[in-house]
Design an enzyme around this catalytic site. Structure first.
Site, mmCIF file in Angstrom:
data_model
loop_
_atom_site.group_PDB
_atom_site.id
_atom_site.type_symbol
_atom_site.label_atom_id
_atom_site.label_comp_id
_atom_site.label_asym_id
_atom_site.label_seq_id
_atom_site.Cartn_x
_atom_site.Cartn_y
_atom_site.Cartn_z
ATOM 1 N N ASP A 60 0.856 -1.185 0.000
ATOM 2 C CA ASP A 60 0.000 0.000 0.000
ATOM 3 C C ASP A 60 0.897 1.242 0.000
ATOM 4 O OD1 ASP A 60 -1.637 2.142 0.778
ATOM 5 O OD2 ASP A 60 -2.962 0.829 1.930
ATOM 6 N N SER A 86 -9.217 6.329 -8.684
ATOM 7 C CA SER A 86 -9.316 7.010 -9.979
ATOM 8 C C SER A 86 -10.736 7.364 -10.433
ATOM 9 C CB SER A 86 -8.660 6.133 -11.058
ATOM 10 O OG SER A 86 -9.439 4.963 -11.267
ATOM 11 N N THR A 131 -3.706 13.820 -14.428
ATOM 12 C CA THR A 131 -4.900 13.871 -15.269
ATOM 13 C C THR A 131 -5.185 15.293 -15.758
ATOM 14 O OG1 THR A 131 -7.316 13.660 -15.141
ATOM 15 C CG2 THR A 131 -6.193 14.048 -13.074
ATOM 16 N N ASP A 132 -5.930 15.383 -16.849
ATOM 17 C CA ASP A 132 -6.345 16.716 -17.328
ATOM 18 C C ASP A 132 -7.397 17.341 -16.405
ATOM 19 O OD1 ASP A 132 -8.509 15.099 -17.978
ATOM 20 O OD2 ASP A 132 -8.581 15.670 -20.098
ATOM 21 N N GLU A 133 -7.998 16.523 -15.515
ATOM 22 C CA GLU A 133 -9.074 17.048 -14.659
ATOM 23 C C GLU A 133 -8.573 18.095 -13.673
ATOM 24 O OE1 GLU A 133 -11.937 14.362 -13.098
ATOM 25 O OE2 GLU A 133 -11.928 13.115 -14.893
ATOM 26 N N TYR A 156 -11.861 13.932 -6.468
ATOM 27 C CA TYR A 156 -10.803 13.207 -7.202
ATOM 28 C C TYR A 156 -9.800 14.188 -7.809
ATOM 29 C CZ TYR A 156 -8.512 11.092 -11.266
ATOM 30 O OH TYR A 156 -7.574 10.714 -12.199
ATOM 31 N N LYS A 160 -5.801 14.851 -7.037
ATOM 32 C CA LYS A 160 -4.728 14.713 -8.041
ATOM 33 C C LYS A 160 -3.965 16.040 -8.170
ATOM 34 C CE LYS A 160 -3.828 11.638 -10.390
ATOM 35 N NZ LYS A 160 -2.964 10.437 -10.217
ATOM 36 N N TYR A 213 -25.633 10.420 -17.700
ATOM 37 C CA TYR A 213 -25.838 11.465 -16.700
ATOM 38 C C TYR A 213 -26.341 12.760 -17.357
ATOM 39 C CZ TYR A 213 -22.806 8.678 -13.533
ATOM 40 O OH TYR A 213 -22.251 7.695 -12.751
ATOM 41 N N ASN A 255 -20.842 12.717 -24.604
ATOM 42 C CA ASN A 255 -21.164 11.380 -24.072
ATOM 43 C C ASN A 255 -22.289 10.701 -24.841
ATOM 44 O OD1 ASN A 255 -19.262 11.806 -22.086
ATOM 45 N ND2 ASN A 255 -20.747 12.504 -20.559
HETATM 46 P P1 NAD Z 1 -7.310 2.173 -11.864
HETATM 47 O O1 NAD Z 1 -8.295 2.573 -10.835
HETATM 48 O O2 NAD Z 1 -7.713 1.259 -12.955
HETATM 49 O O3 NAD Z 1 -6.024 1.513 -11.174
HETATM 50 C C1 NAD Z 1 -5.465 2.033 -10.003
HETATM 51 C C2 NAD Z 1 -4.472 0.999 -9.470
HETATM 52 O O4 NAD Z 1 -3.889 1.540 -8.283
HETATM 53 C C3 NAD Z 1 -5.115 -0.333 -9.073
HETATM 54 O O5 NAD Z 1 -4.345 -1.413 -9.534
HETATM 55 C C4 NAD Z 1 -5.143 -0.292 -7.556
HETATM 56 O O6 NAD Z 1 -5.063 -1.577 -6.955
HETATM 57 C C5 NAD Z 1 -3.910 0.546 -7.280
HETATM 58 N N1 NAD Z 1 -3.990 1.214 -5.973
HETATM 59 C C6 NAD Z 1 -5.041 1.937 -5.476
HETATM 60 N N2 NAD Z 1 -4.761 2.362 -4.238
HETATM 61 C C7 NAD Z 1 -3.511 1.909 -3.944
HETATM 62 C C8 NAD Z 1 -2.675 2.019 -2.811
HETATM 63 N N3 NAD Z 1 -3.069 2.693 -1.706
HETATM 64 N N4 NAD Z 1 -1.455 1.444 -2.838
HETATM 65 C C9 NAD Z 1 -1.044 0.766 -3.938
HETATM 66 N N5 NAD Z 1 -1.800 0.609 -5.030
HETATM 67 C C10 NAD Z 1 -3.029 1.185 -5.040
HETATM 68 O O7 NAD Z 1 -6.747 3.544 -12.434
HETATM 69 P P2 NAD Z 1 -6.327 3.941 -13.934
HETATM 70 O O8 NAD Z 1 -7.522 4.393 -14.657
HETATM 71 O O9 NAD Z 1 -5.473 2.890 -14.493
HETATM 72 O O10 NAD Z 1 -5.450 5.238 -13.614
HETATM 73 C C11 NAD Z 1 -4.067 5.122 -13.305
HETATM 74 C C12 NAD Z 1 -3.490 6.500 -13.056
HETATM 75 O O11 NAD Z 1 -3.658 7.307 -14.212
HETATM 76 C C13 NAD Z 1 -4.157 7.257 -11.911
HETATM 77 O O12 NAD Z 1 -3.164 7.963 -11.219
HETATM 78 C C14 NAD Z 1 -5.120 8.213 -12.606
HETATM 79 O O13 NAD Z 1 -5.329 9.358 -11.829
HETATM 80 C C15 NAD Z 1 -4.349 8.509 -13.883
HETATM 81 N N6 NAD Z 1 -5.173 8.854 -15.057
HETATM 82 C C16 NAD Z 1 -6.210 8.045 -15.443
HETATM 83 C C17 NAD Z 1 -6.924 8.356 -16.608
HETATM 84 C C18 NAD Z 1 -8.064 7.490 -17.091
HETATM 85 O O14 NAD Z 1 -8.742 7.867 -18.044
HETATM 86 N N7 NAD Z 1 -8.311 6.322 -16.512
HETATM 87 C C19 NAD Z 1 -6.585 9.494 -17.343
HETATM 88 C C20 NAD Z 1 -5.523 10.308 -16.907
HETATM 89 C C21 NAD Z 1 -4.819 9.966 -15.773
HETATM 90 O O1 DAU Z 2 -9.974 13.047 -17.926
HETATM 91 C C1 DAU Z 2 -9.223 12.047 -17.321
HETATM 92 C C2 DAU Z 2 -10.066 11.323 -16.299
HETATM 93 O O2 DAU Z 2 -11.003 10.554 -17.018
HETATM 94 C C3 DAU Z 2 -9.260 10.447 -15.355
HETATM 95 O O3 DAU Z 2 -8.394 11.245 -14.591
HETATM 96 C C4 DAU Z 2 -10.178 9.642 -14.435
HETATM 97 O O4 DAU Z 2 -9.409 8.737 -13.648
HETATM 98 C C5 DAU Z 2 -11.143 8.855 -15.297
HETATM 99 O O5 DAU Z 2 -12.059 8.160 -14.471
HETATM 100 C C6 DAU Z 2 -11.887 9.771 -16.253
HETATM 101 O O6 DAU Z 2 -12.819 10.636 -15.529
HETATM 102 P P1 DAU Z 2 -14.293 10.939 -16.093
HETATM 103 O O7 DAU Z 2 -15.135 11.348 -14.970
HETATM 104 O O8 DAU Z 2 -14.232 11.827 -17.284
HETATM 105 O O9 DAU Z 2 -14.669 9.445 -16.630
HETATM 106 P P2 DAU Z 2 -16.008 8.582 -16.512
HETATM 107 O O10 DAU Z 2 -15.804 7.394 -17.390
HETATM 108 O O11 DAU Z 2 -16.400 8.346 -15.098
HETATM 109 O O12 DAU Z 2 -17.090 9.518 -17.166
HETATM 110 C C7 DAU Z 2 -16.964 9.992 -18.498
HETATM 111 C C8 DAU Z 2 -18.168 10.854 -18.802
HETATM 112 O O13 DAU Z 2 -19.337 10.013 -18.848
HETATM 113 C C9 DAU Z 2 -18.459 11.897 -17.747
HETATM 114 O O14 DAU Z 2 -18.963 13.061 -18.377
HETATM 115 C C10 DAU Z 2 -19.552 11.265 -16.886
HETATM 116 C C11 DAU Z 2 -20.316 10.415 -17.883
HETATM 117 N N1 DAU Z 2 -20.942 9.174 -17.356
HETATM 118 C C12 DAU Z 2 -20.152 8.325 -16.652
HETATM 119 C C13 DAU Z 2 -20.679 7.156 -16.134
HETATM 120 C C14 DAU Z 2 -19.827 6.208 -15.324
HETATM 121 C C15 DAU Z 2 -22.268 8.885 -17.618
HETATM 122 O O15 DAU Z 2 -22.970 9.650 -18.306
HETATM 123 N N2 DAU Z 2 -22.790 7.732 -17.126
HETATM 124 C C16 DAU Z 2 -22.057 6.856 -16.366
HETATM 125 O O16 DAU Z 2 -22.613 5.825 -15.911
#
Ligand code: NAD
Ligand code: DAU
Length: 348
Positions: A60, A86, A131-133, A156, A160, A213, A255
């Site tokens: 962890d 995430s 992230t871009d967020e 979130y 970040k 949503y 979306n």
């Molecule tokens: P994910 O939720 O799929 O994976 C997160 C991983 O981190 C998991 O394997 C989980 O077990 C591990 N983890 C969580 N808490 C932990 C802890 N306390 N100690 C050790 N491991 C831990 O996430 P993802 O979508 O693969 O995102 C990975 C990274 O990229 C994140 O930092 C996220 O903010 C960033 N990111 C994600 C996106 C996206 O679209 N998914 C976009 C831009 C940036």
């Molecule tokens: O922009 C990068 C980010 O993208 C990452 O940093 C985050 O880890 C990742 O989860 C993602 O965030 P979003 O909130 O943009 O992703 P999500 O897939 O949750 O939602 C995408 C869009 O879809 C958002 O406008 C919310 C909408 N949505 C999402 C879900 C889960 C719906 O309309 N219905 C849904 O059930």
């Protein structure tokens, strides 16, 4: 030989980064450090788990003693830090989990790296995946650049943003060698079905309602996950010290348009009548504080490092849907148990 710790390597993006580094750099030692939270799944790495240059440790990132011990034993040259909570919706119900993992966990890793490298920072690098967020929300026009002011809105993105600030603080205060990448929305194989695209794919397969949503007019900029892994590889090796790089696909979708696209694609692949899956679309209560639009200007990484997406959205989405259809067991495994409880609470 380089030794690299990749945190969060059992998650969605992390597993693609681990695979790329293990396959691309047989001379490196890659240690995947992951706590295996609900989002972590070693099934994602079955194909490389026996490779000589790969190992896994369950740990962890918030555990100071455990992390310090791992760092002093492994003696990493580089950290690629992806471990995080995430999902925005989960951050709205459990913000403290996000503070703990994303902020305290990151500071704990920065501290461990600083201690481990106290004799010399030469040849060392801490690459923070963000992230871009953190930049907040755009109106109908414009893009996020590396100079855009931070303006996070969800727990979130606030966590970040805070972790990004700590990474810079460690660089400015102690000289820790760092790079940060801020990426847009990823999609692709192994994406946990709490996020938009895999959730819709899962529900379309099972003919369940497709929860959109609000009015569905929110916009995201989608990037195929392997292109993100390639960008991370480039920035880790060639990015300038202390710089941040935006990563995105110049690929914006509302979306609702994306959900229609998926419905049509899957009707075709599943041999269903055209329009059948779209009938499942259901508009539901909006996400609180929902960011209207994200769009990345990826000019810097393109100009400086020559990166650009390698697949079109049509190709990437097709590969993604094919993967989920060919890996229904994976989908079943991750959606049983705790997922059902989460789904019930989030959508009913
Ligand atoms: P994910 O939720 O799929 O994976 C997160 C991983 O981190 C998991 O394997 C989980 O077990 C591990 N983890 C969580 N808490 C932990 C802890 N306390 N100690 C050790 N491991 C831990 O996430 P993802 O979508 O693969 O995102 C990975 C990274 O990229 C994140 O930092 C996220 O903010 C960033 N990111 C994600 C996106 C996206 O679209 N998914 C976009 C831009 C940036
Ligand atoms: O922009 C990068 C980010 O993208 C990452 O940093 C985050 O880890 C990742 O989860 C993602 O965030 P979003 O909130 O943009 O992703 P999500 O897939 O949750 O939602 C995408 C869009 O879809 C958002 O406008 C919310 C909408 N949505 C999402 C879900 C889960 C719906 O309309 N219905 C849904 O059930």
């Amino acid at each position: 030989m380089k030794k690299i710790i990749i945190t969060g390597g059992a998650g969605f993006i992390g597993s693609h980064v681990v695979r790329r580094f293990v396959n691309q750099y047989p001379e490196y030692q890659i240690l995947n450090l992951d706590s295996l939270s609900y989002a972590g799944n070693l099934e994602n790495l079955k194909d490389i788990e026996d490779c000589q240059n790969y190992s896994f440790v369950k740990a962890d990132i918030t555990d100071e003693q455990q992390i310090s011990k791992i760092f002093s034993e492994f003696q990493p040259d580089g950290i690629i830090h992806l471990a995080a909570e995430s999902h925005v919706d989960r951050s709205i119900t459990s913000p403290l989990e996000f503070v703990k993992t994303n902020i305290i966990g990151t500071v704990n890793l920065l501290h461990a790296a600083k201690e481990c490298w106290k004799n010399s920072f030469e040849g060392k690098r801490f690459h923070h995946i963000s992230t871009d967020e953190v930049f907040g929300a755009l109106g109908n026009e414009g893009f996020f650049t590396e100079e855009t002011k931070y303006d996070p809105h969800s727990p979130y993105s606030a966590s970040k943003a805070s972790s990004d600030h700590f990474v810079r603080a460690y660089s400015d205060t102690y000289g820790l060698p760092i790079v940060i990448t801020n990426c847009s929305n990823n999609y692709g194989p192994n994406h946990f079905p709490e996020k938009l695209i895999p959730l819709m794919i899962h529900n379309i397969i099972n003919k369940k309602p497709l929860p959109v949503y609000g009015d569905g007019n929110y916009t995201r900029d989608w990037l195929y996950v392997i292109d993100h892994a390639i960008a991370i590889d480039l920035v880790f090796h060639q990015g300038k010290n202390q710089e941040n790089y935006n990563v995105g696909g110049f690929n914006e979708w509302k979306n609702i348009d994306l959900v229609y696209l998926l419905c049509n694609l899957m009707d075709e692949k599943l041999g269903r009548k055209n329009g059948e899956s779209a009938e499942l679309i259901t508009f539901v209560k909006d996400r609180p504080g929902h960011d209207l639009r994200y769009a990345i200007d990826a000019t810097k990484i393109n100009k400086e490092l020559g990166w650009k997406p390698s697949v079109t959205f049509e190709e990437g989405l097709d590969k993604t849907v094919e993967w989920y259809l060919a890996n229904k067991d994976w989908l079943e495994n991750v959606t049983s148990g705790a997922y059902q409880k989460y789904y019930q609470q989030q959508y009913h």
